[in-house]
Design a protein around this motif. Structure first.
Motif, PDB file in Angstrom:
ATOM      1  N   LEU A  56       0.850  -1.191   0.000  1.00 35.38           N
ATOM      2  CA  LEU A  56       0.000   0.000   0.000  1.00 35.38           C
ATOM      3  C   LEU A  56       0.885   1.239   0.000  1.00 35.38           C
ATOM      4  O   LEU A  56       1.636   1.472   0.938  1.00 35.38           O
ATOM      5  N   CYS A  57       0.807   2.024  -1.085  1.00 32.47           N
ATOM      6  CA  CYS A  57       1.633   3.219  -1.223  1.00 32.47           C
ATOM      7  C   CYS A  57       0.743   4.456  -1.265  1.00 32.47           C
ATOM      8  O   CYS A  57      -0.174   4.546  -2.088  1.00 32.47           O
ATOM      9  N   SER A  58       1.014   5.411  -0.388  1.00 33.91           N
ATOM     10  CA  SER A  58       0.241   6.650  -0.344  1.00 33.91           C
ATOM     11  C   SER A  58       1.139   7.844  -0.589  1.00 33.91           C
ATOM     12  O   SER A  58       2.317   7.845  -0.241  1.00 33.91           O
ATOM     13  N   ILE A  59       0.544   8.876  -1.189  1.00 39.17           N
ATOM     14  CA  ILE A  59       1.265  10.098  -1.504  1.00 39.17           C
ATOM     15  C   ILE A  59       1.079  11.089  -0.347  1.00 39.17           C
ATOM     16  O   ILE A  59      -0.047  11.450  -0.002  1.00 39.17           O
TER      17      ILE A  59
ATOM     18  N   ARG B 149      -2.496  -6.520   6.860  1.00 35.94           N
ATOM     19  CA  ARG B 149      -1.254  -7.275   6.689  1.00 35.94           C
ATOM     20  C   ARG B 149      -0.413  -6.734   5.540  1.00 35.94           C
ATOM     21  O   ARG B 149       0.616  -7.313   5.189  1.00 35.94           O
ATOM     22  N   ALA B 150      -0.829  -5.644   4.954  1.00 35.86           N
ATOM     23  CA  ALA B 150      -0.115  -5.083   3.809  1.00 35.86           C
ATOM     24  C   ALA B 150       1.226  -4.503   4.228  1.00 35.86           C
ATOM     25  O   ALA B 150       1.391  -3.991   5.340  1.00 35.86           O
ATOM     26  N   GLU B 151       2.202  -4.591   3.315  1.00 38.20           N
ATOM     27  CA  GLU B 151       3.410  -3.808   3.456  1.00 38.20           C
ATOM     28  C   GLU B 151       3.085  -2.370   3.054  1.00 38.20           C
ATOM     29  O   GLU B 151       2.093  -2.127   2.364  1.00 38.20           O
ATOM     30  N   ASN B 152       3.944  -1.445   3.469  1.00 35.74           N
ATOM     31  CA  ASN B 152       3.619  -0.038   3.257  1.00 35.74           C
ATOM     32  C   ASN B 152       4.751   0.718   2.590  1.00 35.74           C
ATOM     33  O   ASN B 152       5.931   0.473   2.859  1.00 35.74           O
ATOM     34  N   ALA B 153       4.358   1.642   1.712  1.00 37.06           N
ATOM     35  CA  ALA B 153       5.306   2.543   1.065  1.00 37.06           C
ATOM     36  C   ALA B 153       4.757   3.957   1.165  1.00 37.06           C
ATOM     37  O   ALA B 153       3.540   4.163   1.185  1.00 37.06           O
TER      38      ALA B 153
ATOM     39  N   ALA C 207      10.022   5.724   0.403  1.00 35.04           N
ATOM     40  CA  ALA C 207      10.381   4.515   1.144  1.00 35.04           C
ATOM     41  C   ALA C 207       9.454   3.408   0.679  1.00 35.04           C
ATOM     42  O   ALA C 207       8.226   3.548   0.754  1.00 35.04           O
ATOM     43  N   CYS C 208      10.036   2.286   0.184  1.00 37.08           N
ATOM     44  CA  CYS C 208       9.201   1.266  -0.443  1.00 37.08           C
ATOM     45  C   CYS C 208       9.853  -0.110  -0.334  1.00 37.08           C
ATOM     46  O   CYS C 208      11.071  -0.241  -0.521  1.00 37.08           O
ATOM     47  N   PRO C 209       9.075  -1.154  -0.041  1.00 36.11           N
ATOM     48  CA  PRO C 209       9.595  -2.518  -0.096  1.00 36.11           C
ATOM     49  C   PRO C 209       9.628  -3.000  -1.545  1.00 36.11           C
ATOM     50  O   PRO C 209       9.257  -2.259  -2.464  1.00 36.11           O
ATOM     51  N   SER C 210      10.031  -4.219  -1.765  1.00 27.91           N
ATOM     52  CA  SER C 210      10.008  -4.798  -3.112  1.00 27.91           C
ATOM     53  C   SER C 210       8.565  -4.896  -3.605  1.00 27.91           C
ATOM     54  O   SER C 210       7.660  -5.269  -2.859  1.00 27.91           O
ATOM     55  N   LEU C 211       8.366  -4.547  -4.869  1.00 28.50           N
ATOM     56  CA  LEU C 211       7.044  -4.644  -5.496  1.00 28.50           C
ATOM     57  C   LEU C 211       6.936  -5.859  -6.418  1.00 28.50           C
ATOM     58  O   LEU C 211       5.865  -6.095  -6.986  1.00 28.50           O
TER      59      LEU C 211
END
Length: 219
Positions: A76-79, A96-100, A123-127
């Motif tokens: 889950l990536c938010s601006i 349970r989502a990873e976050n960016a 900041a982001c995990p592997s996609l």
């Protein structure tokens, strides 16, 4: 791109959207944030119906229960900063989502009516092979959404992409439609007709970041 405009259905979502637009209710920043969050929860619920499911067993105190549970690995990536309340609403359901997180803002030049999108913090995990949810409450010109996705490409190729917005404008929806593949899904509370000369949604609701967290100084 597949578009899911939830305002086409009669639901409680329309009440939250109406309060978000109301200039009198907007004076309560806490309620504004909470309404963004609640819209995020509804969008998350609707989006969850499109995920991949598998039957799994759960042991109860009295026996075994079987249910179909989602299998997607979600990022889950938010601006920032306006995306924080929307992010919280989505995370309430996809816990349970990873976050960016990414900062993308309009940088105005000499002409105040023209701007470019500047990305500074990310900041982001592997996609790679995961389900990417890209969330921005206001889909105005669509440039922030596209610039964010371009910056995320360095972190891998997602298996599928879901765009989440509270309110959009037709020009912005058309813009992202040109830049995202046909398998991308857009989940949006409602779509307004146009933008003003400064690129704000009409009728829209104003500046979501300012309404949620207070006015910012321009630099």
């Amino acid at each position: 791109m597949e578009i899911h405009n939830l305002s086409k259905q009669n639901s409680i979502l329309n009440s939250f959207l109406s309060e978000l637009r109301d200039v009198n209710i907007q004076r309560d920043a806490m309620r504004f944030r909470r309404n963004i969050e609640r819209v995020g929860e509804i969008l998350a619920y609707e989006m969850s119906k499109s995920l991949n499911y598998r039957s799994e067993n759960t042991q109860t105190p009295l026996g075994t229960s079987s249910a179909k549970l989602p299998q997607n690995e979600i990022v889950l990536c938010s601006i920032l900063r306006a995306g924080i309340p929307l992010h919280n609403g989505l995370l309430n359901y996809f816990d349970r989502a990873e976050n960016a997180f990414i900062s993308a803002y309009r940088q105005h030049k000499e002409n105040p009516e023209t701007f470019e999108i500047v990305v500074e913090y990310l900041a982001c995990p592997s996609l790679e092979n995961k389900t990417l949810i890209l969330a921005d409450p206001m889909l105005a010109t669509g440039q922030s959404m596209v610039a964010t996705f371009e910056a995320l490409k360095a972190f891998g190729t997602p298996k599928d992409i879901h765009l989440i917005s509270v309110i959009g404008a037709k020009p912005g929806v058309n813009f992202v439609k040109k830049h995202f593949g046909k398998h991308t899904k857009l989940w949006i509370g409602t779509i307004d007709d146009k933008l003003n000369e400064k690129g704000y949604i009409i009728p829209g609701l104003g500046d979501a970041g300012d309404l949620a967290f207070g006015e910012k100084l321009q630099h």
